[in-house]
Design a protein around this motif. Sequence first.
Motif, PDB file in Angstrom:
ATOM      1  N   SER A  42       0.822  -1.219   0.000  1.00  0.00           N
ATOM      2  CA  SER A  42       0.000   0.000   0.000  1.00  0.00           C
ATOM      3  C   SER A  42       0.857   1.270   0.000  1.00  0.00           C
ATOM      4  CB  SER A  42      -0.946   0.007   1.209  1.00  0.00           C
ATOM      5  OG  SER A  42      -0.229   0.238   2.410  1.00  0.00           O
ATOM      6  N   ALA A  43       2.119   1.132  -0.331  1.00  0.00           N
ATOM      7  CA  ALA A  43       3.047   2.271  -0.354  1.00  0.00           C
ATOM      8  C   ALA A  43       3.045   3.003   0.991  1.00  0.00           C
ATOM      9  CB  ALA A  43       2.727   3.222  -1.507  1.00  0.00           C
ATOM     10  N   ARG A  44       3.036   2.218   2.063  1.00  0.00           N
ATOM     11  CA  ARG A  44       3.091   2.700   3.449  1.00  0.00           C
ATOM     12  C   ARG A  44       1.865   3.511   3.864  1.00  0.00           C
ATOM     13  NH1 ARG A  44       7.570   2.672   0.915  1.00  0.00           N
ATOM     14  NH2 ARG A  44       9.408   1.649   1.675  1.00  0.00           N
ATOM     15  N   SER A  45       0.779   3.411   3.094  1.00  0.00           N
ATOM     16  CA  SER A  45      -0.411   4.223   3.367  1.00  0.00           C
ATOM     17  C   SER A  45      -1.474   3.490   4.181  1.00  0.00           C
ATOM     18  CB  SER A  45      -1.046   4.686   2.054  1.00  0.00           C
ATOM     19  OG  SER A  45      -1.647   3.576   1.385  1.00  0.00           O
ATOM     20  N   PHE A  46      -1.470   2.162   4.128  1.00  0.00           N
ATOM     21  CA  PHE A  46      -2.517   1.346   4.742  1.00  0.00           C
ATOM     22  C   PHE A  46      -3.895   1.803   4.250  1.00  0.00           C
ATOM     23  CE2 PHE A  46       1.135   0.336   7.223  1.00  0.00           C
ATOM     24  CZ  PHE A  46       0.959  -0.971   7.616  1.00  0.00           C
ATOM     25  N   SER A  47      -3.942   2.182   2.990  1.00  0.00           N
ATOM     26  CA  SER A  47      -5.172   2.670   2.361  1.00  0.00           C
ATOM     27  C   SER A  47      -5.812   1.572   1.519  1.00  0.00           C
ATOM     28  CB  SER A  47      -4.856   3.865   1.458  1.00  0.00           C
ATOM     29  OG  SER A  47      -5.957   4.175   0.629  1.00  0.00           O
ATOM     30  N   SER A  48      -7.110   1.423   1.674  1.00  0.00           N
ATOM     31  CA  SER A  48      -7.844   0.425   0.891  1.00  0.00           C
ATOM     32  C   SER A  48      -8.084   0.883  -0.547  1.00  0.00           C
ATOM     33  CB  SER A  48      -9.187   0.135   1.558  1.00  0.00           C
ATOM     34  OG  SER A  48      -9.932   1.336   1.679  1.00  0.00           O
ATOM     35  N   SER A  49      -7.889   2.156  -0.828  1.00  0.00           N
ATOM     36  CA  SER A  49      -8.202   2.662  -2.163  1.00  0.00           C
ATOM     37  C   SER A  49      -6.972   2.961  -3.023  1.00  0.00           C
ATOM     38  CB  SER A  49      -9.044   3.940  -2.051  1.00  0.00           C
ATOM     39  OG  SER A  49      -8.328   4.942  -1.368  1.00  0.00           O
ATOM     40  N   ILE A  50      -5.772   2.755  -2.486  1.00  0.00           N
ATOM     41  CA  ILE A  50      -4.573   3.061  -3.268  1.00  0.00           C
ATOM     42  C   ILE A  50      -4.495   2.155  -4.493  1.00  0.00           C
ATOM     43  CG2 ILE A  50      -3.031   1.564  -1.922  1.00  0.00           C
ATOM     44  CD1 ILE A  50      -0.969   3.966  -2.274  1.00  0.00           C
ATOM     45  N   ARG A  51      -4.150   2.748  -5.636  1.00  0.00           N
ATOM     46  CA  ARG A  51      -4.081   1.993  -6.895  1.00  0.00           C
ATOM     47  C   ARG A  51      -2.719   2.135  -7.552  1.00  0.00           C
ATOM     48  NH1 ARG A  51      -9.804   1.556  -9.996  1.00  0.00           N
ATOM     49  NH2 ARG A  51     -10.936   1.084  -8.116  1.00  0.00           N
ATOM     50  N   ASN A  52      -2.309   1.055  -8.195  1.00  0.00           N
ATOM     51  CA  ASN A  52      -1.103   1.070  -9.004  1.00  0.00           C
ATOM     52  C   ASN A  52      -1.516   1.594 -10.380  1.00  0.00           C
ATOM     53  OD1 ASN A  52       0.795   0.158 -11.022  1.00  0.00           O
ATOM     54  ND2 ASN A  52       1.706  -1.111  -9.430  1.00  0.00           N
ATOM     55  N   PRO A  53      -0.942   2.704 -10.833  1.00  0.00           N
ATOM     56  CA  PRO A  53      -1.374   3.278 -12.111  1.00  0.00           C
ATOM     57  C   PRO A  53      -1.036   2.422 -13.328  1.00  0.00           C
ATOM     58  CG  PRO A  53       0.533   4.458 -11.253  1.00  0.00           C
ATOM     59  CD  PRO A  53       0.107   3.489 -10.191  1.00  0.00           C
ATOM     60  N   TYR A  54      -0.107   1.477 -13.186  1.00  0.00           N
ATOM     61  CA  TYR A  54       0.294   0.643 -14.318  1.00  0.00           C
ATOM     62  C   TYR A  54      -0.535  -0.626 -14.442  1.00  0.00           C
ATOM     63  CZ  TYR A  54       4.251   3.764 -13.852  1.00  0.00           C
ATOM     64  OH  TYR A  54       5.033   4.871 -13.728  1.00  0.00           O
ATOM     65  N   THR A  55      -0.918  -1.200 -13.312  1.00  0.00           N
ATOM     66  CA  THR A  55      -1.620  -2.482 -13.346  1.00  0.00           C
ATOM     67  C   THR A  55      -3.064  -2.391 -12.873  1.00  0.00           C
ATOM     68  OG1 THR A  55      -0.980  -3.068 -11.099  1.00  0.00           O
ATOM     69  CG2 THR A  55       0.527  -3.722 -12.883  1.00  0.00           C
ATOM     70  N   ASN A  56      -3.441  -1.246 -12.286  1.00  0.00           N
ATOM     71  CA  ASN A  56      -4.766  -1.046 -11.709  1.00  0.00           C
ATOM     72  C   ASN A  56      -4.986  -1.896 -10.459  1.00  0.00           C
ATOM     73  OD1 ASN A  56      -6.800   0.788 -11.958  1.00  0.00           O
ATOM     74  ND2 ASN A  56      -8.086  -0.483 -13.248  1.00  0.00           N
ATOM     75  N   ALA A  57      -3.923  -2.517  -9.956  1.00  0.00           N
ATOM     76  CA  ALA A  57      -4.033  -3.263  -8.699  1.00  0.00           C
ATOM     77  C   ALA A  57      -4.452  -2.273  -7.612  1.00  0.00           C
ATOM     78  CB  ALA A  57      -2.698  -3.911  -8.358  1.00  0.00           C
TER      79      ALA A  57
END
Length: 177
Positions: A42-57
């Motif tokens: 989660s890129a250290r955010s612990f966020s449920s909505s964080i997205r990878n812009p390349y894979t949409n994960a």
Amino acid sequence: MLIYEENVPASYRTAFVAKVREISTRLGINPNWLMAIINWESARSFSSSIRNPYTNATGLIQFMPDTAIDLGTTIDRLARMTAVEQLDWVYKYYVRYRSKLKSYTDLYLTTFYPAAVGKAASYVLGSTAYRVRRIAEQNSSFDNNGDMKITKGEIESDMLEKIPANWMAEFKKKVVS
């Protein structure tokens, strides 16, 4: 206190940590392993909505769109959940692999590339030359020697390097079945 607990937003930290402990017990794993993976994914955010812009994960463990559908949801639904709610889906994902989760590396590989669990350190991720190269391009931080191939050993080395020295003993333990 769990590793990276201080990175969980204070507004939901208590409930989140309790849920991580609960699902880790149900999976038979060290809760510090799960916290470290969520911190990283989660890129250290612990966020449920964080997205990878390349894979949409999306989310805590970066659910891929097809994985979300396989679990009975979508990445859009996952992104609208609270982090505590999304932990139920984290559990639902990992429970399918419970018998293979013997170490921190196994848990991480189950998140990233489940086919590598139980393989030798020299195992190369990807089933075709194209996939091998594509995985290396999209995850260049794991390609420690720059050969455009990622091995299980490179991932293990890289993931353990990220763990603070004072926590290392927790990550070298294996689960005894």
